[in-house]
Design a protein around this motif. Structure first.
Motif, PDB file in Angstrom:
ATOM      1  N   ASP A  75       0.824  -1.211   0.000  1.00 22.81           N
ATOM      2  CA  ASP A  75       0.000   0.000   0.000  1.00 22.81           C
ATOM      3  C   ASP A  75       0.859   1.264   0.000  1.00 22.81           C
ATOM      4  O   ASP A  75       0.566   2.240  -0.701  1.00 22.81           O
ATOM      5  N   LEU A  76       1.925   1.244   0.801  1.00 22.14           N
ATOM      6  CA  LEU A  76       2.789   2.426   0.880  1.00 22.14           C
ATOM      7  C   LEU A  76       3.504   2.654  -0.448  1.00 22.14           C
ATOM      8  O   LEU A  76       3.651   3.809  -0.881  1.00 22.14           O
ATOM      9  N   ALA A  77       3.934   1.591  -1.106  1.00 25.63           N
ATOM     10  CA  ALA A  77       4.561   1.730  -2.424  1.00 25.63           C
ATOM     11  C   ALA A  77       3.598   2.394  -3.396  1.00 25.63           C
ATOM     12  O   ALA A  77       3.976   3.294  -4.160  1.00 25.63           O
ATOM     13  N   ARG A  78       2.336   1.972  -3.364  1.00 24.21           N
ATOM     14  CA  ARG A  78       1.329   2.558  -4.252  1.00 24.21           C
ATOM     15  C   ARG A  78       1.104   4.035  -3.902  1.00 24.21           C
ATOM     16  O   ARG A  78       0.975   4.873  -4.798  1.00 24.21           O
ATOM     17  N   LEU A  79       1.039   4.334  -2.619  1.00 25.22           N
ATOM     18  CA  LEU A  79       0.812   5.720  -2.193  1.00 25.22           C
ATOM     19  C   LEU A  79       1.978   6.623  -2.605  1.00 25.22           C
ATOM     20  O   LEU A  79       1.770   7.743  -3.092  1.00 25.22           O
ATOM     21  N   TYR A  80       3.197   6.145  -2.405  1.00 25.78           N
ATOM     22  CA  TYR A  80       4.364   6.911  -2.841  1.00 25.78           C
ATOM     23  C   TYR A  80       4.333   7.103  -4.357  1.00 25.78           C
ATOM     24  O   TYR A  80       4.636   8.181  -4.874  1.00 25.78           O
ATOM     25  N   ASP A  81       3.972   6.053  -5.091  1.00 22.74           N
ATOM     26  CA  ASP A  81       3.936   6.108  -6.547  1.00 22.74           C
ATOM     27  C   ASP A  81       2.903   7.120  -7.030  1.00 22.74           C
ATOM     28  O   ASP A  81       3.046   7.702  -8.115  1.00 22.74           O
ATOM     29  N   GLN A  82       1.873   7.335  -6.228  1.00 20.13           N
ATOM     30  CA  GLN A  82       0.819   8.295  -6.574  1.00 20.13           C
ATOM     31  C   GLN A  82       1.165   9.723  -6.131  1.00 20.13           C
ATOM     32  O   GLN A  82       0.369  10.634  -6.323  1.00 20.13           O
ATOM     33  N   GLY A  83       2.337   9.883  -5.512  1.00 20.64           N
ATOM     34  CA  GLY A  83       2.776  11.227  -5.159  1.00 20.64           C
ATOM     35  C   GLY A  83       2.708  11.567  -3.686  1.00 20.64           C
ATOM     36  O   GLY A  83       3.052  12.696  -3.289  1.00 20.64           O
ATOM     37  N   TRP A  91      14.070  10.405  -8.392  1.00 21.96           N
ATOM     38  CA  TRP A  91      14.550   9.020  -8.474  1.00 21.96           C
ATOM     39  C   TRP A  91      14.572   8.331  -7.114  1.00 21.96           C
ATOM     40  O   TRP A  91      14.471   7.112  -7.024  1.00 21.96           O
ATOM     41  N   LYS A  92      14.672   9.118  -6.048  1.00 20.00           N
ATOM     42  CA  LYS A  92      14.604   8.520  -4.716  1.00 20.00           C
ATOM     43  C   LYS A  92      13.209   7.958  -4.456  1.00 20.00           C
ATOM     44  O   LYS A  92      13.044   6.929  -3.805  1.00 20.00           O
ATOM     45  N   ARG A  93      12.199   8.629  -4.975  1.00 15.63           N
ATOM     46  CA  ARG A  93      10.826   8.144  -4.844  1.00 15.63           C
ATOM     47  C   ARG A  93      10.677   6.801  -5.577  1.00 15.63           C
ATOM     48  O   ARG A  93      10.157   5.839  -5.028  1.00 15.63           O
ATOM     49  N   SER A  94      11.131   6.753  -6.835  1.00 17.35           N
ATOM     50  CA  SER A  94      10.992   5.529  -7.618  1.00 17.35           C
ATOM     51  C   SER A  94      11.808   4.389  -7.013  1.00 17.35           C
ATOM     52  O   SER A  94      11.379   3.233  -7.026  1.00 17.35           O
ATOM     53  N   GLU A  95      12.974   4.715  -6.452  1.00 21.27           N
ATOM     54  CA  GLU A  95      13.791   3.691  -5.798  1.00 21.27           C
ATOM     55  C   GLU A  95      13.072   3.124  -4.575  1.00 21.27           C
ATOM     56  O   GLU A  95      13.095   1.912  -4.332  1.00 21.27           O
TER      57      GLU A  95
END
Length: 228
Positions: A75-83, A91-95
């Protein structure tokens, strides 16, 4: 408690005849927060995850993911991916998204496996490895992808050709009757796979399916527990 806290007014509330011990959605919300808070303070990562949805406090899902709860990591990966959240560089976000997706996959979260696969662009061997992991865990979607891949129907996706196993995996999907469309997909492509096989191979495929079902978890669509 979380789901009860999100329900609308009960019929008894409308009718004005609720029993004395009846709890309203607000009561369930408060009880859920209190219960989860006590468990979270003892290090319960699932309770931390629940607290995020019960309080909308972003810190809790980050704490749950850090504590190793696979669903929270997904869930957190999805939330980060959504901004959501702050990262100094893009790139730190995508990593971080890929790191969380991998940890979730390694923890056996089907949704995490699927997300991680989507991030493995051009890495077919690793993607197939995770598809096989999801198949072993009973993911109906993964079984369809793996079976059709092995049978090269509708086309070769980089899987080694194995008509017997391919037919066997797709054949198992015929038992799904809870929606999702996979049963219909299976009915559609099984004749195409069978057209490339002998009668003996088809019987071998059905025997493979029977043995697989007896030694692995039942197929499931793995709906989310709380999140999306």
């Amino acid at each position: 408690m979380y789901r009860l806290s999100g329900t609308g007014s009960d019929l008894c509330s409308v009718m004005g005849n609720c029993p004395p011990d009846h709890r309203t959605p607000g009561d369930w919300l408060l009880l859920g927060r209190k219960t989860a808070q006590a468990l979270a303070e003892k290090g319960d990562s699932e309770a931390m995850y629940a607290l995020y949805y019960l309080t909308n406090n972003f810190d809790w899902i980050e704490k749950s993911a850090e504590a190793g709860f696979p669903i929270a990591q997904y869930d957190l990966a999805r939330l980060y991916d959504q901004g959501k959240g702050f990262f100094f560089t893009p790139w730190k976000r995508s990593e971080r998204v890929e790191e969380l997706a991998k940890k979730s996959a390694e923890g056996g979260c089907i949704k995490g496996i699927m997300l991680y696969q989507n991030l493995l662009e051009g890495k077919k061997d690793i993607e197939i490895y995770w598809t096989k992991k999801a198949v072993a865990l009973g993911s109906a979607e993964a079984v369809y992808a793996y079976g059709s891949g092995l049978a090269h129907v509708p086309k070769d996706y980089g899987y080694p050709l194995d008509l017997v196993k391919g037919y066997g995996f797709i054949y198992m999907l015929l038992e799904l009757d809870g929606g999702g469309g996979l049963k219909e997909y299976a009915e559609d492509i099984l004749p195409d796979i069978a057209s490339q096989m002998t009668a003996k191979q088809i019987e071998e495929a059905k025997a493979f399916a029977k043995e697989w079902k007896a030694t692995h978890p039942p197929l499931s669509f793995f709906p989310p527990k709380l999140g999306f």
